[in-house]
Design a protein around this motif. Structure first.
Motif, PDB file in Angstrom:
ATOM      1  N   VAL A   1     -19.843   9.474   4.109  1.00  0.00           N
ATOM      2  CA  VAL A   1     -21.307   9.525   4.191  1.00  0.00           C
ATOM      3  C   VAL A   1     -21.904   9.387   2.793  1.00  0.00           C
ATOM      4  CG1 VAL A   1     -21.270  10.962   6.270  1.00  0.00           C
ATOM      5  CG2 VAL A   1     -21.325  12.048   4.021  1.00  0.00           C
ATOM      6  N   ASP A   2     -23.170   9.017   2.764  1.00  0.00           N
ATOM      7  CA  ASP A   2     -23.885   8.915   1.495  1.00  0.00           C
ATOM      8  C   ASP A   2     -24.177  10.310   0.947  1.00  0.00           C
ATOM      9  OD1 ASP A   2     -23.993   6.127   1.513  1.00  0.00           O
ATOM     10  OD2 ASP A   2     -25.830   6.114   2.716  1.00  0.00           O
ATOM     11  N   PRO A   3     -24.170  10.488  -0.374  1.00  0.00           N
ATOM     12  CA  PRO A   3     -24.483  11.803  -0.954  1.00  0.00           C
ATOM     13  C   PRO A   3     -25.955  12.148  -0.742  1.00  0.00           C
ATOM     14  CG  PRO A   3     -24.321  10.160  -2.685  1.00  0.00           C
ATOM     15  CD  PRO A   3     -23.887   9.483  -1.421  1.00  0.00           C
TER      16      PRO A   3
ATOM     17  N   PRO B   1     -23.253  12.343 -13.229  1.00  0.00           N
ATOM     18  CA  PRO B   1     -23.641  13.224 -12.128  1.00  0.00           C
ATOM     19  C   PRO B   1     -22.473  13.577 -11.212  1.00  0.00           C
ATOM     20  CG  PRO B   1     -24.279  10.965 -11.640  1.00  0.00           C
ATOM     21  CD  PRO B   1     -23.717  10.952 -13.033  1.00  0.00           C
ATOM     22  N   TRP B   2     -22.572  14.752 -10.622  1.00  0.00           N
ATOM     23  CA  TRP B   2     -21.644  15.155  -9.559  1.00  0.00           C
ATOM     24  C   TRP B   2     -22.377  14.970  -8.236  1.00  0.00           C
ATOM     25  CZ3 TRP B   2     -21.366  17.507 -14.327  1.00  0.00           C
ATOM     26  CH2 TRP B   2     -20.082  17.572 -14.910  1.00  0.00           C
ATOM     27  N   TRP B   3     -21.894  14.013  -7.444  1.00  0.00           N
ATOM     28  CA  TRP B   3     -22.518  13.720  -6.155  1.00  0.00           C
ATOM     29  C   TRP B   3     -22.041  14.727  -5.114  1.00  0.00           C
ATOM     30  CZ3 TRP B   3     -25.917   9.945  -7.126  1.00  0.00           C
ATOM     31  CH2 TRP B   3     -25.632   9.038  -8.159  1.00  0.00           C
TER      32      TRP B   3
ATOM     33  N   GLN C   1     -17.879  14.417  -7.337  1.00  0.00           N
ATOM     34  CA  GLN C   1     -17.266  13.426  -8.210  1.00  0.00           C
ATOM     35  C   GLN C   1     -18.147  13.158  -9.416  1.00  0.00           C
ATOM     36  OE1 GLN C   1     -14.253  12.340  -7.670  1.00  0.00           O
ATOM     37  NE2 GLN C   1     -14.067  13.393  -5.720  1.00  0.00           N
ATOM     38  N   PRO C   2     -17.611  13.360 -10.631  1.00  0.00           N
ATOM     39  CA  PRO C   2     -18.409  13.111 -11.826  1.00  0.00           C
ATOM     40  C   PRO C   2     -18.187  11.705 -12.365  1.00  0.00           C
ATOM     41  CG  PRO C   2     -16.417  14.234 -12.438  1.00  0.00           C
ATOM     42  CD  PRO C   2     -16.350  14.025 -10.934  1.00  0.00           C
TER      43      PRO C   2
ATOM     44  N   PRO D   1     -24.571   5.710  -6.260  1.00  0.00           N
ATOM     45  CA  PRO D   1     -24.119   6.936  -5.584  1.00  0.00           C
ATOM     46  C   PRO D   1     -22.724   6.765  -4.985  1.00  0.00           C
ATOM     47  CG  PRO D   1     -26.380   6.425  -4.991  1.00  0.00           C
ATOM     48  CD  PRO D   1     -25.858   5.234  -5.747  1.00  0.00           C
ATOM     49  N   GLN D   2     -21.904   7.782  -5.139  1.00  0.00           N
ATOM     50  CA  GLN D   2     -20.535   7.739  -4.634  1.00  0.00           C
ATOM     51  C   GLN D   2     -20.464   8.355  -3.244  1.00  0.00           C
ATOM     52  OE1 GLN D   2     -17.472  10.028  -6.725  1.00  0.00           O
ATOM     53  NE2 GLN D   2     -16.241   8.175  -6.726  1.00  0.00           N
TER      54      GLN D   2
END
Length: 241
Positions: free
Chosen positions: A37-39, A140-142, A194-195, A221-222
């Motif tokens: 899924v998208d963050p 960023p951390w997602w 995830q950074p 975005p991850q």
């Protein structure tokens, strides 16, 4: 002399057993689900530093730089869901060559965390923060929110898979499912945030006029992986062996 007869006790029902019997066989299965899924959120950790020959100088510089970060982040409004200050420290650095406890310098640090929901503003904010003097940006951390609907969808899918798997096992024996006797949630869990690589600030912040002076990072975005696992136990009709 005859003893009085004791009243007859009604028969007690047999306690249920955790395993099947020939008349009531059980089937135990595991249901699993994995969703991509998208963050929903992205977190940045910001570390503001200062160094001074005396404690007051280090503290004044740290306060000024911390205020610069706050003044930069807060105008983004609803794009920033949370802005939190974490650890703060001012640490003396002892001169290793001195025989006495002589302080060579003082080091100050403030750690902040910004949580964003608008990923369009994320790249710009990350770049502007990294452009501040003695400021480190990590992330960023997602991630997903704890109450994200994705967790519920994963759990429901895991239950449906458990039922389908049990039905297939029963069908292979010529049986059918009768009742659910146990459903154990093994905790839905999200993959780790995830950074991306950390960046360090280089030049001093010049104020609102500098907003367009730096090129915003293009951050993609991850996708997030959500897992769910359940154990289920069913009673089935006696098999046709």
């Amino acid at each position: 002399m005859d003893q009085p007869a004791h009243p007859t006790q009604p028969p007690q029902p047999a306690a249920p057993v955790p395993y099947g019997t020939p008349d009531t066989p059980h089937v135990a299965v595991r249901g699993e689900a994995t969703l991509e899924v998208d963050p929903e959120i992205a977190r940045l950790t910001i570390t503001v530093s200062a160094r001074g020959a005396d404690r007051r100088t280090a503290l004044d510089d740290l306060t000024r730089r911390n205020n610069q970060v706050l003044a930069l982040v807060k105008p983004y409004g609803e794009a920033v869901e949370k802005l939190e200050t974490g650890a703060f420290s001012v640490t003396p650095e002892i001169n290793p060559k001195s025989r006495h406890e002589r302080v060579r310098a003082y080091h100050g640090r403030v750690h902040l965390t910004a949580t964003l929901t608008d990923f369009t503003a994320l790249g710009e904010l990350t770049t502007r923060l990294a452009d501040l003097d003695l400021t480190r940006v990590d992330g960023p951390w997602w991630g997903l929110r704890p109450d994200s609907p994705a967790h519920g969808r994963a759990r429901q899918q895991a239950v449906r898979e458990a039922v389908q798997r049990a039905r297939e096992y029963a069908g292979a024996l010529g049986s059918r499912l009768v009742a659910l006797t146990e459903l154990a949630d093994l905790e839905a869990e999200q993959g780790p945030l995830q950074p991306v690589a950390a960046t360090r600030g280089r030049s001093a912040f010049g104020g609102p006029a500098d907003r367009d002076a730096v090129v915003a990072l293009d951050l993609e975005p991850q996708r997030q992986t959500v897992y769910a696992h359940v154990n289920a136990r069913f009673t089935i009709t006696p098999p046709e062996l």
